[in-house]
Design a protein around this motif. Sequence first.
Motif, PDB file in Angstrom:
ATOM      1  N   GLU A  77      11.753  10.261  -5.594  1.00 50.78           N
ATOM      2  CA  GLU A  77      10.552  10.300  -6.430  1.00 50.78           C
ATOM      3  C   GLU A  77      10.889  10.766  -7.842  1.00 50.78           C
ATOM      4  O   GLU A  77      10.372  10.230  -8.830  1.00 50.78           O
ATOM      5  N   LEU A  86       4.631   7.570  -9.042  1.00 50.71           N
ATOM      6  CA  LEU A  86       3.924   7.208  -7.819  1.00 50.71           C
ATOM      7  C   LEU A  86       2.675   8.069  -7.644  1.00 50.71           C
ATOM      8  O   LEU A  86       2.710   9.279  -7.912  1.00 50.71           O
ATOM      9  N   PRO A  87       1.577   7.482  -7.172  1.00 50.49           N
ATOM     10  CA  PRO A  87       0.373   8.270  -6.889  1.00 50.49           C
ATOM     11  C   PRO A  87       0.640   9.273  -5.764  1.00 50.49           C
ATOM     12  O   PRO A  87       1.537   9.065  -4.926  1.00 50.49           O
ATOM     13  N   ALA A 134      -3.119   4.338  -1.299  1.00 49.88           N
ATOM     14  CA  ALA A 134      -3.060   5.412  -2.290  1.00 49.88           C
ATOM     15  C   ALA A 134      -3.927   5.096  -3.492  1.00 49.88           C
ATOM     16  O   ALA A 134      -4.065   5.919  -4.387  1.00 49.88           O
ATOM     17  N   PHE A 135      -4.518   3.891  -3.518  1.00 47.06           N
ATOM     18  CA  PHE A 135      -5.343   3.497  -4.643  1.00 47.06           C
ATOM     19  C   PHE A 135      -6.782   3.324  -4.202  1.00 47.06           C
ATOM     20  O   PHE A 135      -7.062   2.816  -3.121  1.00 47.06           O
ATOM     21  N   GLU A 188       0.787  -1.229   0.000  1.00 51.55           N
ATOM     22  CA  GLU A 188       0.000   0.000   0.000  1.00 51.55           C
ATOM     23  C   GLU A 188       0.820   1.280   0.000  1.00 51.55           C
ATOM     24  O   GLU A 188       0.281   2.350  -0.246  1.00 51.55           O
ATOM     25  N   ASN A 189       2.119   1.187   0.289  1.00 49.24           N
ATOM     26  CA  ASN A 189       2.842   2.413   0.562  1.00 49.24           C
ATOM     27  C   ASN A 189       4.332   2.215   0.391  1.00 49.24           C
ATOM     28  O   ASN A 189       4.825   1.097   0.342  1.00 49.24           O
ATOM     29  N   GLN A 234      -2.305  -1.164  -9.268  1.00 47.80           N
ATOM     30  CA  GLN A 234      -1.477  -1.155  -8.069  1.00 47.80           C
ATOM     31  C   GLN A 234      -0.421  -2.246  -8.136  1.00 47.80           C
ATOM     32  O   GLN A 234       0.752  -2.010  -7.823  1.00 47.80           O
ATOM     33  N   HIS A 283       3.529  -1.618  -8.209  1.00 40.13           N
ATOM     34  CA  HIS A 283       4.284  -2.189  -7.099  1.00 40.13           C
ATOM     35  C   HIS A 283       5.423  -3.059  -7.623  1.00 40.13           C
ATOM     36  O   HIS A 283       6.549  -3.014  -7.117  1.00 40.13           O
ATOM     37  N   TYR A 332       1.580   8.417  -1.923  1.00 40.32           N
ATOM     38  CA  TYR A 332       2.089   7.046  -1.809  1.00 40.32           C
ATOM     39  C   TYR A 332       3.420   7.004  -1.073  1.00 40.32           C
ATOM     40  O   TYR A 332       3.696   6.085  -0.319  1.00 40.32           O
TER      41      TYR A 332
END
Length: 321
Positions: free
Chosen positions: A125, A135-136, A186-187, A75-76, A195, A199, A139
């Motif tokens: 980033e 990246l969203p 973040a999704f 998730e992160n 995702q 990932h 995130y």
Amino acid sequence: MWAELICGLIIYKLIRRFLYDDDIVDVESSDTDAIFLVANRLERIYGGKVYVGLRIPDPDTGSRQNIDMVLVTNENAVVISVKNFSGFISIDKDGNWVSNSEKRHKARRHPDPVAEVKAQAAILESYLEQRGVALPEGYLSCKVILPNPKLCMIPSNFPPEVIPYDEWIKLKPGPRNMFSGWIKGAFGSGKKEMQESMHQNLNFTLSTAPMWDRLELKGNKYLLGEFVEFQGRQEDVRALRNVKRSKVGRVIIQKMSMFGLAPAKVQVLYSPRDYRSEGASASEWKEVTVRSSTEVVFQPENSTKFRKVRLASVVSMLLSA
């Protein structure tokens, strides 16, 4: 007498192993050891993968930004700085951190670690975007962990990104813990495939990003830096001629001894570098036997001096491409 000493040493190691948590007891041994202890604990708590010792190119300065670690879960992603401070720590009027310890009679000032790790996150980033990983929003986050039990924080306005020792030790495995806020989805729903794809790309990009070479020693000790060469008898160095970063990604040392006696020789297992998979299969590993007195010449990060380590003291070595 020797038998009593050996028995006493064995009993001591057994008691230490079963009664103490190595994550806590040994965390103050060195800055590098603290980083790996934190990384190992985070992987156990959150799962996912922790990438240690990244050296991300910074286009603005033309240099490389050293990042202690990046935790990646489903998730992160979290950029984490580990500060192994001891003694007393406070924040001065300029935002610098001021540390006082029993070993030093003079206070030391450190640039704001939170500002540093935020800058590292921005550089990372940007690097990921250049390699095709966008990246969203939200995130990627950042944290500063203070894992040393001998650190006392003088009341100051420490930012929420700072995780002090008393909070660090309360982290426990499970879906609900006091730091569940680290992992923010973040999704939205219906974007599972997107995702998973991102990932996978993120993990691949970080696994192939520039990073320090890693030397793991006996006793859960680590060195980050740059592998230079092997030194020793000519025939041993010749046998290890294929162990070079252009060809090899991982080296494992196996001792050839019995009953704890010092080994005369060691087996050096090495696998070819392959970006297509996490590791080599059993059939791909190569093996050579050399004297245990053969040395690894290694230059630790942030040091101008070289360190020589006998293969008898080495557990493994990871070489960055």
